[in-house]
Design a protein around this motif. Sequence first.
Motif, PDB file in Angstrom:
ATOM      1  N   PRO A   8       0.823  -1.220   0.000  1.00  0.00           N
ATOM      2  CA  PRO A   8       0.000   0.000   0.000  1.00  0.00           C
ATOM      3  C   PRO A   8       0.850   1.261   0.000  1.00  0.00           C
ATOM      4  N   CYS A   9       0.464   2.224  -0.814  1.00  0.00           N
ATOM      5  CA  CYS A   9       1.183   3.492  -0.913  1.00  0.00           C
ATOM      6  C   CYS A   9       0.374   4.600  -0.235  1.00  0.00           C
ATOM      7  N   LYS A  10      -0.776   4.947  -0.825  1.00  0.00           N
ATOM      8  CA  LYS A  10      -1.661   5.942  -0.216  1.00  0.00           C
ATOM      9  C   LYS A  10      -3.031   5.860  -0.873  1.00  0.00           C
ATOM     10  N   LYS A  11      -4.029   6.348  -0.135  1.00  0.00           N
ATOM     11  CA  LYS A  11      -5.413   6.391  -0.641  1.00  0.00           C
ATOM     12  C   LYS A  11      -5.902   5.030  -1.137  1.00  0.00           C
ATOM     13  N   GLY A  12      -5.461   3.982  -0.460  1.00  0.00           N
ATOM     14  CA  GLY A  12      -5.917   2.645  -0.798  1.00  0.00           C
ATOM     15  C   GLY A  12      -5.310   2.057  -2.045  1.00  0.00           C
ATOM     16  N   ARG A  13      -4.336   2.739  -2.627  1.00  0.00           N
ATOM     17  CA  ARG A  13      -3.683   2.253  -3.837  1.00  0.00           C
ATOM     18  C   ARG A  13      -2.260   1.798  -3.537  1.00  0.00           C
ATOM     19  N   SER A  14      -1.734   0.930  -4.401  1.00  0.00           N
ATOM     20  CA  SER A  14      -0.398   0.377  -4.214  1.00  0.00           C
ATOM     21  C   SER A  14       0.647   1.253  -4.890  1.00  0.00           C
ATOM     22  N   TYR A  15       1.910   0.942  -4.635  1.00  0.00           N
ATOM     23  CA  TYR A  15       2.997   1.650  -5.316  1.00  0.00           C
ATOM     24  C   TYR A  15       2.885   1.479  -6.831  1.00  0.00           C
ATOM     25  N   GLU A  16       2.508   0.281  -7.269  1.00  0.00           N
ATOM     26  CA  GLU A  16       2.360   0.046  -8.702  1.00  0.00           C
ATOM     27  C   GLU A  16       1.229   0.879  -9.291  1.00  0.00           C
TER      28      GLU A  16
END
Length: 251
Positions: A158-166
């Motif tokens: 997880p990166c931010k706002k429920g989205r992944s780094y990819e």
Amino acid sequence: MTPKKASPSAHSSNASPATKKHNVLTIDIGGTNVKLLATGQKEVRKIPSGPSLTASAMAKQVKSTVKDWNFDAISIGYPGPVVQGRPLREPHNLAPGWVKFDYRKAFGKPVKIINDAAMQALGSYKKGRMLFLGLGTGLGSSMIVDGVLQPMELAHLPCKKGRSYEDYLGKAGMERMGRKKWQKNVFEVVEQLRQAMQADDVVLGGGNAKKLTDLPDGVRLGDNSNAFIGGFRMWQDETVHHGLVKTAGAK
């Protein structure tokens, strides 16, 4: 950090990890093409890839395409996680059947398999602590510390706002946000990871890295051709153990 010596059974090659091979065929498996280059050859050869390509078909087509090349060992850059020299999961963009495939038997030569981003990282390495990020359809990642390579799987964290780094750094992220905002996210993640990993060198590779402008200090562009250098190094200069690669330049 120095990897312990492994027994031959720990490797997909079934050969001693210290054995040096002077003529190596490097196979870089991608979602669009499988790219091939052998020691001493100047021209990269390609075979089409895609969702219908199986491991068996790949091996047959590779052998046919390079039948006039001389080599005594093979390095494979695999588009997915690799543990102890073996693919851990089936690739997203290819047909199934890669995990349990017997590469050594199919090619009739010693084979070493490594994650494709890790192979390009190995070919890009100079010294110190290097972080490698592969910006392509997805996101590849590896770290090399004082000559020891450790493949990583940052893409789906997880990166931010429920989205992944990819989701932010991959192709879909660039299409969703536009190139300018995508680049801003790339540089933000680079700075975060550089501090977390204490990296003194950052290499951005993959097909979309060329779309970046005004690189920050300490960040350089890689080149997809470095994957071949990494493949050669796997046999000519290094020992491979549980995904760790000791580079020739390390002391």
